[in-house]
Design an enzyme around this catalytic site. Sequence first.
Site, PDB file in Angstrom:
ATOM      1  N   CYS A 308       1.157  -1.113  -0.109  1.00 27.01           N
ATOM      2  CA  CYS A 308      -0.195   0.080  -0.018  1.00 27.01           C
ATOM      3  C   CYS A 308       0.543   1.506  -0.246  1.00 27.01           C
ATOM      4  O   CYS A 308       0.478   2.424   0.211  1.00 27.01           O
ATOM      5  CB  CYS A 308      -0.573  -0.127   0.704  1.00 27.01           C
ATOM      6  SG  CYS A 308      -1.794  -0.930   1.346  1.00 27.01           S
ATOM      7  N   ASP A 309       2.530   1.155   0.364  1.00 30.70           N
ATOM      8  CA  ASP A 309       2.982   2.263   0.377  1.00 30.70           C
ATOM      9  C   ASP A 309       2.925   2.942  -1.344  1.00 30.70           C
ATOM     10  O   ASP A 309       3.836   2.177  -2.120  1.00 30.70           O
ATOM     11  CB  ASP A 309       4.375   1.754   1.084  1.00 30.70           C
ATOM     12  CG  ASP A 309       5.343   2.410   1.277  1.00 30.70           C
ATOM     13  OD1 ASP A 309       5.301   3.269   2.396  1.00 30.70           O
ATOM     14  OD2 ASP A 309       6.024   4.144   0.488  1.00 30.70           O
TER      15      ASP A 309
END
Length: 363
Positions: A308-309
Amino acid sequence: MTTPRLVMDLGRIGAAYRAMRAAMPDVAVHYAMKCNPHPRVVGHLAGLGCGFEIASAAELEQLLGIGVPADEILYSNPVKPEAHIEKAHAAGVLRYAFDSADELAKLERAAPGASVYVRLAVPDLHSEVPSEGKFGVDLGTAAQLLLAARDRGLDPHGVTFHVGSQMLHPRAWAQPLDMVGELMDKLAAEDVRLSLVDLGGGFPVRYCTDPPPLEEYAAVINAGLAALRHPVHAVVEPGRALVAEAGTLVSTVIGVADRMGKRWVHLDVGAFNGFMESLETGNQLRFPVGDEHGGAPRRRMQLTGPTCDSQDTILFDAELSRDLATGDRVHFGSAGAYTTVYASSFNGFEPPIVDIQEDGEQQ
Ligand SMILES: *Cc1c(COP(=O)(O)O)cnc(C)c1O
């Protein structure tokens, strides 16, 4: 086939090692094992007669465990935990880098009588993966430190420098070697004769363009060594150059999305579980990339990771097959160095499996 998977070809590692030996026959090769310490990689190089460069007691133990003689190991990390120095000394490691009086005090206590070599700071010629001036001292300080080493009962043995990783300018070694010559002259006046010159690593590999040929590096280095006041024991500490091109990282597309005019291809590998050097270089290290559709019409896309980064993108504007879809494989070349070893399982995405192949085996 489970992915992500790093396929390492031992035959190519052997070829890279032999090419380096052939280009610089008078220079010993010590593999900087940090860039890929896989036991089969390290064991293969040991079997070819390659020496090693370490930074920690754990790396040392791995080498001792496969029977590498301690005197073929250079401990080139200029700042070491004292307990690691004690272990290395007890195991018979003879040579240690340093660049401070504090380190000399530790070496005097933990490795009395050891041979020490000072790390010189060298001009930054813009390597592709720069080292930010973390290590090294100027000429005058280097001379003072070697004399201080002698005063502490250590052997002022030599000098080292590291021009920065993936160095695309062969002449990067010229000025440091001039400095080494000056340092040797200065110390000769004090009756200290340096016998080790460690030329560091930094030798480049092919990412999306060919680097200058190794022979151009060898010519600069051989000339620089020949100009020194007396013959020395010269060593190089290549990491990337021995293993990067032997590695192919195979990944799978887990999703495709069009966002504001850009196509984003999400892979099961990203910066955090394999391509940390993409993050380190601001995505400037361009891994050669390919997919299964081969000749199909191409388009530019962003190759990003599974987390998700938003920092885990590998390549912006990579050209791949236009119809690349979820489930397809994407492979990256020159992925054998600084990939698995930097990888974490951030967000629950595991580092690549490593698959070792002998020369000529098919995937
Ligand atoms: C990392 C390192 C190397 C190897 O660098 P490459 O760019 O991979 O060749 C060699 N010597 C020292 C001291 C290092 O820290």
